[in-house]
Structure formats: C-alpha cells, structure tokens
Design a protein around this motif. Structure first.
Motif, mmCIF file in Angstrom:
data_model
loop_
_atom_site.group_PDB
_atom_site.id
_atom_site.type_symbol
_atom_site.label_atom_id
_atom_site.label_comp_id
_atom_site.label_asym_id
_atom_site.label_seq_id
_atom_site.Cartn_x
_atom_site.Cartn_y
_atom_site.Cartn_z
ATOM 1 N N ALA C 132 0.831 -1.211 0.000
ATOM 2 C CA ALA C 132 0.000 0.000 0.000
ATOM 3 C C ALA C 132 0.863 1.257 0.000
ATOM 4 O O ALA C 132 0.602 2.200 -0.762
ATOM 5 C CB ALA C 132 -0.930 -0.001 1.217
ATOM 6 N N ALA C 162 -6.793 1.310 -2.932
ATOM 7 C CA ALA C 162 -5.986 0.539 -1.986
ATOM 8 C C ALA C 162 -6.797 0.080 -0.769
ATOM 9 O O ALA C 162 -6.486 -0.952 -0.170
ATOM 10 C CB ALA C 162 -4.776 1.359 -1.545
ATOM 11 N N SER C 170 -5.305 -0.626 3.682
ATOM 12 C CA SER C 170 -4.385 0.455 3.330
ATOM 13 C C SER C 170 -4.353 1.631 4.302
ATOM 14 O O SER C 170 -4.863 2.702 4.000
ATOM 15 C CB SER C 170 -4.738 1.003 1.930
ATOM 16 O OG SER C 170 -3.803 1.955 1.534
#
Lengths: 232, 232, 232, 232
Positions: C132, C162, C170
């Motif tokens: 991420a 993400a 993320s």
C-alpha cells in the motif's frame, strides 16, 4: 463542423447505442446480482454517469454528442443545427438506441426482441421527467456558455444525480425512452407509457431553453473569479 | 459581476431549489428502495455531491453559486458582497430551498406540504454541524485562494465526505436546514431543531473565516510545485 | 515556500486532523448504519478518497500536504525538505491525527478517549501495508514528475483503490496508524499492532523511492502524447 | 520516447501487476465482506476504475501505459510501436499480470499458486468481451485523437461502466485474462475458458480499429466548441 454528415450521424447512432446498452445492460446485471433495489440502482447509476463522460468526450468533436432528440430539438430551436440534419440526427438516435437494447440482450443471453411491461405513468412521473429534462438542458446550455470543456463531466454528474432525485429515475431522453420500451428488464418502460414521457421531456426542454435565454443574457462578459474556459 | 442583481438572485434561488430537490428527492428514493441505512445514505451522498459540481459550475459565473446563507455571510464579512445584496441572496436561498422541497414531494407523489418529525439535536449533532460548516468554508476560501477553477469539485467532494464523517450528515447550510424542515422524509429535520443547527453552522463558518485569515496570509506568492491556477 | 514554518505546521496538523476525522468518523457512521461489511467499507472508502482530493488541493500550496510521516521521510531522503522541518512535520501530523480521532468521537457522542482492541497483525497484513505504501509513494513521486496538477486526484483515487485491494485496507500512513489506535471503532488498530504497520509502511516507502529513482531517470524530457503539465 | 526500452518494459510490467493486484485483491476483499453480489461487484468496480486513472497517468509518459496486449496490438497495427518492442510489451504485460495475482494472494494470506474453476464461456460471454474491447479501443483511439490529456479518466470511467453493462464484467484484456486464470477467487476464470475470451477481445479490438479509421478520418481540424486539448 470538420466532419461530414455521414460521420456525424454514425457518431450519433453509435454513441446512443453504447449509452442504451449501458443503461439496459447494467440494469440487467444489477438486478440479477442484488435483492436490494437501491444497490441495483447504484449499479445502474454509476455506469451510466461514467459512460456519458466517455461518450460525450469522444463523440462531441464529431457530432456534438447529442444522443437525445430533446437536445437536438433545443439546438434546432437555437438555430445551431439545420432542420434537415436535426431530423436525421433524431432518426440516428432512435435507431442506435434500439440497437443498443438488442446488443445488451444478446450479451446477457436473453431473447433479443422484447417489449417492456413496466408501468411508468402518472402525474408524479411526468413532473419528474419534465424536471429531469429541464435540468439536463439547463446543464448543457449553461455549460456551453461558461465551461464548454467540462460538458462531458457536467452531463455525467447531472444524470448521476437525476437517477435518484427524480421519481422516474430520469430518462430525460425520448430516444432512450423508445429504446427502453424494447426491454422487459429492470430499465424497461411499457410502450404505452412512452408518449407521456416524451411529452414531459419536450416540455421540460422548452422551459429550460426559455429560462436560459433570459438568465444568461447579460451585456458583457462574466468577470466572476471562476475561470470561464469556453470563452477564452 | 457581468450579471444584474435580478439574474443573480434568480440563479441563487434556482440553484438552491435544485440542490434541495436533490437532497430531499434522493433521500426519498433511497429510503424507499433499501432496508440498509448505509446504502440509503450512499444513495443520498452520491447525487448530492454530483449535483453540487454541476450547480456551482453553471451558476458560479452568474451569482457566485453560494446557495448557502453561511457562505453569503462569510463573503459579506470579507466585503466581497455588499450587505443589501447579501440579504437578498439569503432570502432567495431560503425561498428556493423551500420550493425545492415542494418539487421533490410533487415528483414522488407525496403531500406537497409537510413538517418533519425527525429529531436532530444534542451536543454531538451541534459539534458535527459546526465542524461540517467549518470545513466547508475552509474548502471554499482556500479553493478560491489557490485553485478557483476547481471549486465546484472541491465543494462536491467535501460534502460527499462530510455526509459520512459528521454525525449530523452535514447539513452545513441554514437555507437547506430550513427547507428540510418542510419534509417528513429521510432527510427531514424537526422545525424546533433548526435553530440549533443554524447557530452551530454560523459558528463554524466564523471560526473558519478567522483561521483562513491567519493561515493564508503570506507575504508573497506560493512557489509550491502544485500549480496555482486561480492565481495565474 | 511562500509560507513560514508556523503556517506550514498548522496546515499539516489541521489537514491530518480532518483526514483522520474522516477515516474514523465515516467508519463509525458506516458501521452503525449497515450490517453488510462491504457496504460499510464503501461508506469509509468514498469519503476518504473525496476528502484527500480536497485536503491536498487546499493545503498543498502551503505545506505540500504530506499528512504522512512516510511521505515526509521520502521528501527528506530526496533533500526536498530540511531534516529539522521534517521532524516538526512528523510531530504536527501525529498530534493532528490524534486530535482528529478525538473530534470524531465527540461528534458521534462517544467517549473521547479510547484504545482500540482490533487485531491487525500477521504477514499478510504487513505485506499489504508495504504494498500500500509502495504504491502511494510511487503515485506521489511519479505524479510530481509528470502531472503535478493532478496529484490531489491521483492520491484520492489511489487510496480509494488501496482500501480494497490490500488486505489491511491500506493505512499506508504511520500518523494515521497511531491516531487510529486511539479509537475502539470500525477503523481502529490495537496499539501493540501499530509498530508492525509502521515498519511495513516505511519499508514500502523506501522501496518505492528506489524504484522511482531508477525508473524515472531518463536523459531528456518525455515526448509522450500525454501532456505533461507539471513540466510546462 | 524519452525513456529506453528497459524502463518502458518495467513500466508495463509494474503497471499491469498493480492493475491485476487491484482486480484480484479487491475481488477477494469484496467477496469476503458481502453476501450481496452487486455490492461485491461495486467493491470491485470502483477500485479498478480508480487505479486505472492513476496507473495511466503515472506510467503513460514512460511506456504509453498499454497494460494490455490487445491495445499494444492496435498500436502495432497503426505502426505506432515497432513489432519487436510490441512483442516484448506483451511478454512484460503477461508476466506482470501473473505477478499481480500472486501478490494479491500473498496479501490475503491465500495459497499463492492457484488455478481458477470459474466457468466463463458461451456466446453471450464472447459477445460481451468483443463489445467490451471494442469500446475500450474506441475510447483510447478517440481520446488520443481529441483529448489526449483525459485518456486516464476516459479509460477508468469506461471500465467502470463496462464492468456492469457487459455480461462478462469486461475483462477486455488478454494479459489480465491470463493472470486471472491463476486465481480461484471472485475474479478468476477457468484456464480452458481463456482462449475464447482472448479471441473475442482481439476481434473487438480489430473492429474498433477499423471503425475509428473510417469515422475519424476528416479533411481538416475539428471546429467543434469542445476544446481539443490534444491538438493544441
């Protein structure tokens, strides 16, 4: 226009076909996958808004990207398209729209030819279609006046909103209404209910043209801090 | 301004009407279609964010696209609008907002005149409204300072976020709060709860104006690598 | 920089506070309203992506809009920020982030001080945080290189993606990870799991810096048809 | 091109890896979190559309950001990339795509090596893939012709729509189809069904190339009111 009429009509037909294939196809997909009607409507709204941005950007420079007889009518009334070309535009939009419905059915392995049985009628629905088309024409004409480069986004976002705030989910387009009569799926409309929708849509478009004619008639150029790209 | 006061007021009234019709109409649609309150809120958030981008783009060059008495108050405090015009702006916003509620009811075939019974009160709600309006005014003033051409997007995206991160779903607008008192649907607010919301909103707006006044007062021009369009 | 350090630090603190208030607040709202965890994650994703576009646009010209110690570290490694300022940036980000958590709790009428009990640990989570943050730093550095004006959008969209494609949703930000440890709600993380996240994030950022250093080192200017605004 | 072939191939491989990691990873996340398949598809659509905007923006200036053998084939047919480079592009895309699948599995703590058992075959699916790739190539070529700066958005939005309006959820990419064969999760495809998809995709791409060749061949420059940035 740098493009000849043949190509402009092809752009109107192909663009309307892809638009209707998106509305009908996403409707089938969303309806199949969910039991929650609001999730299905989200699954119909997001693709429709997205494809409008794409189609108006890529076909706008060729044909103006009307994809909508009500819009073509407005431009004819404003003498921005000659009446014979306007009539052909409308035919191309209707033919393209119906083709879009058939393509969606073929992709989803459904009978290609269908007629809708979805009832969509009544005063609320007609007010909704008039409001929806009023807002669409307002958006297009004001966008052209102030920020022509953002028109694809404005129309995509306007329709995204109008799917939800109008009780009719905002057809706002006679060619799309006709095409959707040929699909007995999520996004369909009973053929007998189409004329009411078209009358409401045309009414909304005419009112918007008049309102814009008055509201945007100023003496000079706007000096608002918001940059006016279209006028640069 | 290139537009006369009459047209500017019409733009404020029409823009606020469409904004409120979207908030109230999408609320009704989303609430009817789903049993999942988060899906309903998504169905309210996405249309509201989308229509704000459209409305600010198309009415910004005419009236500045305030649609919000708290915003008009901020511009009056900064002497960017003369007080009598500001007062008329506020009246136009309130009248337009109420009209928007009534139009939404008509489209959804509901009684046109209603009063909300939704309780929205308490310290958490007031903090939320103050934070929501603080963020909105910060976004607008900073946007005008650095990237005026992106204001429609910034406001649409800010409200998209604020619907979720504030406990009140971010009214952030006294005219909209008044208009929503007239709808006993998903997005309504009990009339007796409106004054608390307005006080919180005005407080948040004032704090934001002060913070921006300090934070953005630099000596020269920004030389940040992010292009500053509004200052070109 | 046209802005003094005091204002730059205020921008970092305020921006990180609003970012964290959005992550935590939207998490609470989404979790309360839905029984479907994917709907809740959508209700967390969309506001976070939206507010990032806003915050980076409005604070970018002041402080660079890092809001993230991993990003500040990368700029320090590239000698684009002096080490003492970088250290103060990180402190401002952590303080702002914690304040954002507390504000979210206050808005939702929850106990202001909390500690998370959400377990977020294990190899999969650490790989996810490294990936991420790798992607985030790649996006920022490549964006600055080719299209600096689009950075706010790129970061907002990257984080939107993400949230879903990384198993950790993320975080990609040590200050946000610390701030989220103070919330025992949807978006929280157990304090003992924070160091693992931070190590993974810093690792991902360092790898991205190296990859970008090699990949974007060309001899001349790009002649790609995609317009390079940042280089104009 | 300002970048050497080694870097262009790295960009193609890395970009395709991140694209596939998003498709597969978001599919796993969405499928785990929801019982509503339409919500899962939303949780797959939004991240994929978002990451495409990012990846095309950041890698476009290096390699052109094809990430797709069908697109590379079209550019080779138009003599915009030399055949040996095109062949290497395709290999980089396939290798990157498979790596993306493996990374997604590692993040979600699944067996890294898998083969899909998802049946995706039949005339409807093949028509859908042909239509999906037709639209993608049309979008890219028309975008390059009229508004090259908006290509990242056009592709991201097109795929957002195509996930829903095509019955196959729009793979539209032979490298992605191959990579998805290695994942027995939400977004997988049975290896034996991949050739049918690839044939359909290549067919759609060829038809689009022909249609664009005819439709966009005008004598002069467009004088449409929509600003043509790419031609400035």
């Amino acid at each position: 226009m740098g493009f000849d009429l043949k190509r402009r009509l092809a752009a109107e037909a192909l663009g309307t076909a892809i638009l209707v294939a998106t509305v009908v196809g996403a409707g089938i997909m969303a309806d199949r996958l969910s039991d929650d009607a609001a999730v299905s409507l989200l699954g119909n709204t997001i693709p429709t808004g997205a494809i409008l941005v794409v189609l108006i950007t890529i076909f706008g420079p060729i044909s103006g990207a009307h994809f909508n007889p009500a819009v073509t009518m407005v431009f004819a009334a404003r003498r921005e398209i000659e009446p014979p070309a306007a009539a052909l535009y409308v035919l191309a939009q209707i033919a393209g729209g119906i083709a879009g419905t058939l393509i969606a059915h073929a992709m989803f392995a459904l009978p290609v030819l269908q007629l809708s049985e979805s009832v969509r009628t009544g005063t609320g629905q007609w007010i909704a279609e008039a409001v929806a088309t009023f807002g669409l024409v307002l958006t297009i004409l004001a966008g052209l006046r102030f920020r022509a480069d953002t028109i694809p986004w404005l129309v995509g976002l306007y329709i995204t909103a109008a799917y939800w705030f109008t009780a009719s989910t905002s057809f706002a387009n006679p060619a799309v209404a006709i095409a959707r009569a040929f699909s007995n799926t999520f996004s369909g409309i009973r053929p007998t209910d189409v004329p009411g929708f078209i009358i409401a849509e045309v009414s909304g478009a005419l009112v918007a043209t008049a309102v814009v004619g008055w509201m945007f008639a100023d003496r000079g150029t706007s000096t608002s801090p918001i940059t006016v790209r279209g006028a640069e």
